[in-house]
Structures are given as structure tokens and as C-alpha cells.
Design an enzyme around this catalytic site. Structure first.
Site, PDB file in Angstrom:
ATOM      1  N   HIS A 104       1.061 -34.316  16.870  1.00 13.76           N
ATOM      2  CA  HIS A 104       1.599 -33.566  18.016  1.00 13.76           C
ATOM      3  C   HIS A 104       0.657 -33.603  19.214  1.00 13.76           C
ATOM      4  CE1 HIS A 104      -0.812 -29.989  16.584  1.00 13.76           C
ATOM      5  NE2 HIS A 104      -0.865 -29.763  17.869  1.00 13.76           N
ATOM      6  N   ASP A 145       1.787 -34.564  10.455  1.00 13.58           N
ATOM      7  CA  ASP A 145       1.113 -34.184  11.705  1.00 13.58           C
ATOM      8  C   ASP A 145      -0.243 -34.860  11.834  1.00 13.58           C
ATOM      9  OD1 ASP A 145       0.945 -33.062  14.185  1.00 13.58           O
ATOM     10  OD2 ASP A 145       0.175 -31.138  13.498  1.00 13.58           O
ATOM     11  N   SER A 174      -6.442 -28.425  18.262  1.00 13.85           N
ATOM     12  CA  SER A 174      -5.609 -29.308  17.457  1.00 13.85           C
ATOM     13  C   SER A 174      -6.175 -30.722  17.427  1.00 13.85           C
ATOM     14  CB  SER A 174      -4.180 -29.344  18.010  1.00 13.85           C
ATOM     15  OG  SER A 174      -3.532 -28.119  17.806  1.00 13.85           O
TER      16      SER A 174
END
Length: 300
Positions: free
Chosen positions: A45, A75, A154
Site C-alpha cells: 500500500h 501487503d 508503513s
């Protein structure tokens, strides 16, 4: 300096040079160097649908990267920096983690390059849903930590006390609740597939299942406590063609006992596509053996 601070500062010194700030399109995050040929590991992402972007390291160096492969259903993504990169971080094994263990998060939250937070493993074995097109999959064995995570973390590293990367920070579920994709044998297989093929091929059966306890006589007979109850069989799917029915208790697949929702999912990778898969179910008081042949999962 106390021992806790010594551990955290040593992990920070080891990993800060190896974690980059990533900018891809309108998005951004972090990535960690994991191979000597310019490969970095991040979240799918973080790169989104971009094919390239820029990376910037703590020493001030920066440059372009291209996306080698991405897998939204785990992911995870692999990118390759065009220029020189620092020595790679060591990948650890999240399967060795225990609740309460010290972990350190390194990333670039809120645009603050080279940030370090520390905490403990708050929980193990969590699940996180991921989607690609109409395909939905649970990311299994997700690590929960109370190390502070914010947007921009992230794709960054979650490391143990020896600076080994045991997770890739991926989500903030609430105050004091951060989640990381584990680095383990399954993750390594996904990374290898992304480097080799640019994508991860998965097998598809067409079953919707839920964990269920076995009746006591069946527990004694099989040595299993739980199985997977078939809640739905997708029409015309491999499971449907094999004769599986709603209400079946799936005991094993490929001769591997199944006791949790992820047990079957672990088998559904490229190796299973187009190959006969023996499945044993409990139906109407009897054990029934069927053979299914998984097909390749399509995001469409």
C-alpha cells in the site's frame, strides 16, 4: 546508560542507515534494505499502483527506485533503488517472538525522517484482512505491538533486540496498537516470488470456512481438537467439482491437519495450482475423501 536504552540505541544505530523514506506518487512511507543489490522491502500500500518513485536515506543520499513486484494480499512489495544502498539489514524470524518481548520500530512517521520508537510485542497470531480486486485474504500471524506507529511508518522495520527485522510495520489499529506483517518462512517465500516473478501466484478452491471444534469421539479418533466447517461452496469452483458441501468438517488437506482459518490458506500458493489435492472431511458421521484440483486465483 541503562540496559534498556543501550539495546534500543544499538538497534537504532544498526537500522537507521538501512531504512529509507519512500515517495511514490501521492503516497509515501518507509522501506528497509534487505539484499545487497539495492532491493528494499516495503508495504504494497506504500507504493500503491506506482511503478517508480524516490528513496531517501538517513545519510542524505537519495535517488530513484522502480517497483520489482507487489502483493496486495500480503501487503508486501519489493523495490530496487537505482543507486548505491547501505548494507542490508538482517531478516529475522517472527515465529520465535514471544509476547512481552522488546521490539523497536524504525521508519519515517509524519515525514519525520529516521524516527525510532520502542515497545513490546503485545500480541501474536493476529489476522489482518487484505484485498486485491475482488480477492480477499487474511494476512496471518500479524504482530501486534505498542511501539508508537504513525502514518509514514508503513513499510518500515520492526526489529528485535539484535536488530533483526522480524516485521514490516503496516497499520495503526488504535492508540497503542500497531500491526506488522511478520517476517517468517511464508513471508520469505512471498519475497522470493516477488523478486523472481514480480507477483505471487495463489491457488483457489472456492471454500468459505470457519474453525469449529470436533465432537469428542472424532477428537479421540483423529487426535485433532478443531477442523474447518464449510460455510459455503462457490458454485462451479474446484471445491464444488470435487463434491465438497456446506456443513462438511474439513479435517485435512494435502494430508496436513487443519485446525484454524489460516491452515488451508497456507497451502494455497503456486505449488498447489493444477495439482490434485486430497481432502478429508467428516460428513454425516463418516470420513469422506475427495480430490480437488485448485486453479489460479485471479484478482478479477
Amino acid at each position: 546508560m541503562d540496559s534498556y536504552s543501550q539495546i534500543v540505541s544499538s538497534v537504532a544505530a544498526a537500522l537507521l542507515p538501512k531504512v529509507a523514506a519512500v515517495r511514490a506518487g501521492r503516497g509515501g512511507g518507509s522501506a528497509v534494505v534487505f539484499a545487497p543489490d539495492g532491493l528494499l522491502l516495503t508495504n504494497a500500500h506504500v507504493v500503491g499502483s506506482a511503478t517508480s518513485g524516490t528513496v531517501a536515506f538517513a545519510d542524505g543520499s537519495s535517488g530513484a527506485f522502480r517497483v520489482v513486484g507487489r502483493d496486495p494480499l500480503s501487503d508486501l512489495a519489493v523495490i530496487r533503488a537505482d543507486g548505491a544502498t547501505p548494507e542490508p539489514a538482517e531478516l529475522g524470524d517472527s515465529d520465535e517472538l514471544v509476547v512481552g518481548q522488546l521490539v523497536v520500530a524504525v521508519g519515517n512517521p509524519l515525514g519525520l525522517t529516521g524516527s525510532v520508537t520502542a515497545g513490546v510485542v503485545s500480541g501474536l497470531g493476529r489476522s489482518l484482512p487484505a484485498r486485491s480486486g475482488s480477492a480477499v485474504r487474511l494476512i496471518e500471524d500479524v504482530i501486534q505491538t505498542d511501539a508508537a506507529l504513525n502514518p509514514g511508518n508503513s513499510g518500515g522495520a520492526l526489529a528485535d533486540a539484535r536488530a533483526r527485522v522480524v516485521g514490516v510495520n503496516t497499520a495503526v489499529a488504535g492508540v497503542g496498537v500497531g500491526l506488522a506483517v511478520p517476517v517468517n518462512a511464508t513471508t520469505r517465500s512471498i519475497i522470493a516470488a516477488l523478486v523472481r516473478d514480480g507477483r505471487v501466484r495463489r491457488a483457489y478452491l472456492g471454500l468459505v470456512t470457519s474453525p469449529a471444534p470436533l465432537p469428542e469421539p472424532l477428537r479421540q479418533r483423529t487426535g485433532q481438537d478443531n477442523a474447518l466447517r464449510v460455510m459455503e461452496v462457490v458454485p462451479l469452483s474446484p471445491a464444488d467439482r470435487a463434491g465438497l458441501r456446506a456443513g462438511d468438517l474439513v479435517l485435512s488437506a494435502g494430508r496436513n491437519p487443519l485446525g484454524d482459518a489460516q491452515g488451508l490458506q497456507r497451502l494455497m500458493f503456486a505449488e498447489a495450482i493444477g495439482r490434485p489435492l486430497p481432502i478429508t472431511v467428516y460428513r454425516n458421521g463418516a470420513l469422506v475423501d475427495v480430490i480437488a484440483e485448485p486453479v489460479e486465483l485471479s484478482a478479477a
